[in-house]
Design an enzyme around this catalytic site. Structure first.
Site, PDB file in Angstrom:
ATOM      1  N   HIS A  58     -46.233  41.391  -3.438  1.00  0.00           N
ATOM      2  CA  HIS A  58     -45.674  42.703  -3.090  1.00  0.00           C
ATOM      3  C   HIS A  58     -46.603  43.464  -2.150  1.00  0.00           C
ATOM      4  CE1 HIS A  58     -48.501  45.001  -5.550  1.00  0.00           C
ATOM      5  NE2 HIS A  58     -48.360  44.068  -6.482  1.00  0.00           N
ATOM      6  N   TRP A  96     -51.731  52.419  -6.503  1.00  0.00           N
ATOM      7  CA  TRP A  96     -52.489  51.937  -7.657  1.00  0.00           C
ATOM      8  C   TRP A  96     -53.500  50.880  -7.218  1.00  0.00           C
ATOM      9  CZ3 TRP A  96     -48.358  54.765  -8.243  1.00  0.00           C
ATOM     10  CH2 TRP A  96     -48.183  55.507  -9.404  1.00  0.00           C
ATOM     11  N   ARG A 130     -42.353  47.439  -7.388  1.00  0.00           N
ATOM     12  CA  ARG A 130     -43.145  47.137  -6.195  1.00  0.00           C
ATOM     13  C   ARG A 130     -42.786  45.773  -5.596  1.00  0.00           C
ATOM     14  NH1 ARG A 130     -46.197  47.162 -10.847  1.00  0.00           N
ATOM     15  NH2 ARG A 130     -47.652  45.432 -11.290  1.00  0.00           N
ATOM     16  N   LEU A 162     -49.341  40.046 -15.423  1.00  0.00           N
ATOM     17  CA  LEU A 162     -49.878  40.048 -16.783  1.00  0.00           C
ATOM     18  C   LEU A 162     -49.782  41.457 -17.369  1.00  0.00           C
ATOM     19  CD1 LEU A 162     -51.665  38.440 -18.931  1.00  0.00           C
ATOM     20  CD2 LEU A 162     -53.632  39.398 -17.730  1.00  0.00           C
ATOM     21  N   TYR A 213     -51.264  44.358 -19.418  1.00  0.00           N
ATOM     22  CA  TYR A 213     -52.624  44.745 -19.795  1.00  0.00           C
ATOM     23  C   TYR A 213     -52.704  45.557 -21.083  1.00  0.00           C
ATOM     24  CZ  TYR A 213     -53.947  43.124 -15.161  1.00  0.00           C
ATOM     25  OH  TYR A 213     -54.151  42.358 -14.047  1.00  0.00           O
ATOM     26  N   HIS A 217     -46.600  39.061  -7.860  1.00  0.00           N
ATOM     27  CA  HIS A 217     -47.863  39.791  -7.951  1.00  0.00           C
ATOM     28  C   HIS A 217     -49.020  38.796  -7.843  1.00  0.00           C
ATOM     29  CE1 HIS A 217     -45.355  43.052  -9.785  1.00  0.00           C
ATOM     30  NE2 HIS A 217     -44.703  41.997 -10.253  1.00  0.00           N
TER      31      HIS A 217
END
Length: 197
Positions: free
Chosen positions: A8, A13, A57, A82, A84, A149
């Site tokens: 993406h 962030w 995203r 993943l 978190y 990602h």
């Protein structure tokens, strides 16, 4: 068949160094520009389907890429980052300062542990590679794009190169680039990794 893997576009962030696996946020202005460049490149390539993580995203990046070809984006949670857990939406500096011991332990035992309240690595790896295997089985002799990602792309490259989960840290996927693999009944050939457009 050929599989193209695309990370993406950039998000705010990313710039803040956040842990934000399942936290849903959109790409920023630079991320949109990266997606537009990818759209221009993939406009010259023949592909049949485009898959994406169902997080905004990745899905937004995929929608921009597919816009001119009017191909629907197939959103799939298998290709999510993943999770978190308790560290979602926290800056890396905060985690290091407040959870340094737990972070050090995870970095040493990443294959056998999970973030507090988060997803275990092998569950994540299995989820992503199961999704990839399904896409391959469903699209023999076709060309597909998967927008995901960094973590899932590392897992997919581990599977495609045959190194398995032990090779997870060998890969890093740049935003605005793509990787590609040619897959036949007999072999998998990695054609490009982090190729700019």
């Amino acid at each position: 068949m050929k599989v193209y893997l695309v990370r993406h576009g950039e998000t705010d962030w990313n710039l803040r160094g956040m842990f934000y696996g399942w936290t849903d946020c959109d790409i920023n202005e630079k991320g949109i520009m990266q997606a537009e460049r990818l759209k221009k490149y993939f406009g010259t390539i023949s592909y049949d389907k485009i898959y994406a993580s169902d997080l905004l995203r990745a899905a937004h990046t995929a929608e921009i890429i597919a816009e001119d070809k009017k191909i629907d984006v197939l959103k799939d949670s298998c290709f999510r980052e993943l999770h978190y857990g308790d560290w979602e939406d926290k800056e890396g500096s905060y985690i290091r300062e407040n959870h340094g011991e737990e972070l050090s332990r995870w970095l040493k035992e990443w294959k056998t542990s999970a973030f507090p309240g988060g997803e275990a690595f092998f569950d994540f790896y299995q989820r992503v590679t199961d999704g990839l295997i399904r896409v391959i089985e469903e699209n023999k002799s076709k060309n597909v794009i998967i927008v995901s990602h960094n973590g899932p792309m590392s897992a997919m490259l581990c599977y495609l190169t045959g190194v398995g989960p032990d090779g997870f840290w060998r890969f890093f996927s740049e935003q605005g680039c793509y990787s590609s693999a040619f897959i036949s009944e007999k072999k998998i050939t990695i054609e490009k990794i982090n190729c700019p457009v």
